[in-house]
Design an enzyme around this catalytic site. Structure first.
Site, PDB file in Angstrom:
ATOM      1  N   VAL A 294       0.826  -1.210   0.000  1.00  0.00           N
ATOM      2  CA  VAL A 294       0.000   0.000   0.000  1.00  0.00           C
ATOM      3  C   VAL A 294       0.860   1.259   0.000  1.00  0.00           C
ATOM      4  O   VAL A 294       0.692   2.154  -0.829  1.00  0.00           O
ATOM      5  CB  VAL A 294      -0.948   0.002   1.219  1.00  0.00           C
ATOM      6  CG1 VAL A 294      -1.702   1.320   1.308  1.00  0.00           C
ATOM      7  CG2 VAL A 294      -1.911  -1.162   1.133  1.00  0.00           C
TER       8      VAL A 294
ATOM      9  N   ARG B  51      14.590  -3.315   3.499  1.00  0.00           N
ATOM     10  CA  ARG B  51      13.609  -2.881   2.491  1.00  0.00           C
ATOM     11  C   ARG B  51      13.936  -1.473   2.009  1.00  0.00           C
ATOM     12  O   ARG B  51      13.855  -1.182   0.810  1.00  0.00           O
ATOM     13  CB  ARG B  51      12.190  -2.918   3.075  1.00  0.00           C
ATOM     14  CG  ARG B  51      11.664  -4.312   3.342  1.00  0.00           C
ATOM     15  CD  ARG B  51      10.272  -4.262   3.953  1.00  0.00           C
ATOM     16  NE  ARG B  51       9.299  -3.664   3.048  1.00  0.00           N
ATOM     17  CZ  ARG B  51       8.590  -4.329   2.156  1.00  0.00           C
ATOM     18  NH1 ARG B  51       8.744  -5.631   2.027  1.00  0.00           N
ATOM     19  NH2 ARG B  51       7.721  -3.710   1.377  1.00  0.00           N
TER      20      ARG B  51
ATOM     21  N   THR C 132      -2.581  -4.197   9.255  1.00  0.00           N
ATOM     22  CA  THR C 132      -3.432  -4.427  10.430  1.00  0.00           C
ATOM     23  C   THR C 132      -3.868  -5.890  10.403  1.00  0.00           C
ATOM     24  O   THR C 132      -4.964  -6.207   9.936  1.00  0.00           O
ATOM     25  CB  THR C 132      -4.656  -3.485  10.438  1.00  0.00           C
ATOM     26  OG1 THR C 132      -5.198  -3.410   9.107  1.00  0.00           O
ATOM     27  CG2 THR C 132      -4.277  -2.104  10.900  1.00  0.00           C
TER      28      THR C 132
ATOM     29  N   CYS D 226      -6.618  -8.946   3.334  1.00  0.00           N
ATOM     30  CA  CYS D 226      -7.832  -8.115   3.299  1.00  0.00           C
ATOM     31  C   CYS D 226      -9.084  -8.929   3.593  1.00  0.00           C
ATOM     32  O   CYS D 226      -9.613  -8.895   4.692  1.00  0.00           O
ATOM     33  CB  CYS D 226      -7.952  -7.424   1.933  1.00  0.00           C
ATOM     34  SG  CYS D 226      -6.713  -6.150   1.643  1.00  0.00           S
TER      35      CYS D 226
END
Length: 432
Positions: free
Chosen positions: A22, A45, A90, A265
């Site tokens: 995201v 990263r 999350t 998701c």
């Protein structure tokens, strides 16, 4: 000048905290228009991104070109920013309860850099009320500032779809909300810099949070219905895809397909909503039922595979299964919450030997997350083959190629998504 005008004039900087699936696309899109700091706590990263390499393997080198961005893992660098976008995961914990540690950790990080007049916008998927009840108190405590008096907060849920090159950040309508009418307008205008499809201004932060979480909950429940129908049709010896094809001729029939529901998701977000529902005294029956069905499908697939092998006279304890695909969906490298693991565990519970291959997944990541590695080379003695993930690399295999991998050229062929429907004649064919 307000914060939006200062961003456009490049007199101040926007920071994105969390550079995964995201955060990185958002950071790079904004960096084509304004000054951006891309922050991630993972230094490895960050080093890759400095070399124009996307660790998630979604973006290519050219996506980093012509961008005004500074990648960093140094908290001090964040203090140059005045507009913060939080885009951290999350997840849920082992008890399937919301795990807010990454989000609250990111809130602390932002709080350490927060100054008077700054804006903080959360993109992470949460239950309605989380931004105001959980995140803002952390911002206030760490920064020593007062919400609405010293800084403003908004919420704009992410709609990134991994592996999708059509529905991108710019082409999907963005939902945004602020804590005051003025902040809501500034946040929406800021996103309109990069979202050409436009921004929907939600009435409140809670409304925006709720809108995001029901998008995936709705899909979860619908897929659960089709998965349950698949189980019923299997008992009736009817091909589910034949039924869906026939029903799909009606103009208002919803085109959902059976399958394993994993990822970060659809397989996770409903648990955030049911958790909040329980807090306010309501047990969400339909949503929980859908979760039960979808969470059971991997074990169902494993058990059906074993039953078909037994029907062929094979002893599961001496059987070998090739499982093709380990990521949570096709053509991505993301292994988070992959339900393929449930298929493996069920097969192993019958003492089957399972080899797993995947052209997109990382073997080391799979071992760290789930305790198994990818097979480097396939053999020619499998009793069953399961095409579990529809990677493009698997779409053009012939039946003869599959038969060469089978013991004596015979065995069980499981085609979860039905991509080989009507193409398998000699092998024992089964799909959801």
């Amino acid at each position: 000048m307000n914060i939006y005008d200062r961003l456009v004039a490049k007199e101040t900087t926007l920071a994105v905290i969390g550079l995964g699936y995201v955060g990185l696309p958002i950071a790079l899109e904004f960096a084509k228009k304004i000054k951006v700091i891309g922050f991630d706590i993972n230094e490895k990263r960050v080093d890759l991104m400095k070399q124009k390499i996307d660790p998630s393997d979604e973006l290519v080198e050219s996506d980093f070109n012509n961008t005004d961005i500074e990648f960093t893992a140094n908290l001090e660098d964040l203090k140059k920013a005045t507009f913060f976008i939080v885009a951290v995961p999350t997840p849920i914990d082992e008890s399937r309860l919301p795990d807010l540690r990454p989000l609250l950790g990111a809130s602390k990080t932002v709080g350490l850099a927060l100054k008077k007049g700054d804006y903080v916008v959360f993109e992470s998927t949460v239950y309605p009320g989380c931004t105001e009840e959980d995140c803002i108190p952390v911002l206030e405590e760490v920064s020593g500032l007062k919400w609405k008096e010293d800084f403003n907060v908004g919420y704009s849920p992410e709609r990134i779809n991994p592996g999708d090159k059509v529905h991108t950040l710019a082409s999907i309508v963005k939902v945004a909300a602020g804590d005051t009418p003025e902040s809501a307008d500034i946040i929406a205008k800021t996103y309109e810099l990069v979202v050409t499809a436009g921004v929907h201004r939600a009435a409140t932060i809670k409304v925006a949070e709720a809108a995001k979480i029901i998008e995936n909950t709705q899909r979860d429940v619908n897929i659960a219905l089709v998965n349950e129908l698949s189980i019923i049709f299997n008992k009736l010896k009817i091909n589910t895809y034949d039924v869906l094809e026939a029903a799909g001729t009606k103009w208002n029939f919803l085109n959902f397909r059976p399958g394993l529901v994993g990822g970060h998701c659809i397989g996770v977000d409903p648990y955030y909503l049911t958790h909040k529902a329980k807090q306010v005294g309501y047990h969400a029956k339909i949503i929980n039922s859908g979760r039960y069905v979808n969470d059971s499908m991997g074990f169902y697939v494993g058990k059906q595979t074993v039953k078909m092998m037994i029907k062929q006279g094979k002893n599961p304890m001496e059987s070998k299964v090739l499982l093709m695909g380990a990521t949570f969906k096709e053509d991505v490298s993301d292994i988070r919450n992959s339900k393929i693991v449930d298929v493996i565990r069920e097969l192993e519970s019958f003492s089957c030997t399972v080899d797993v291959i995947d052209p997109h997944a990382d073997s080391e990541d799979l071992f760290l997350e789930y305790g198994f590695n990818l097979q480097k080379e396939v053999t020619n003695d499998y009793d069953a083959i399961i095409v579990a993930v529809n990677h493009k690399e698997y779409s053009n295999y012939t039946e003869d190629e599959f038969k060469k991998l089978m013991k004596d050229g015979k065995g069980v062929f499981v085609d979860l998504k039905g991509i080989y429907k009507n193409k398998i004649e000699d092998l024992t064919y089964w799909s959801l």
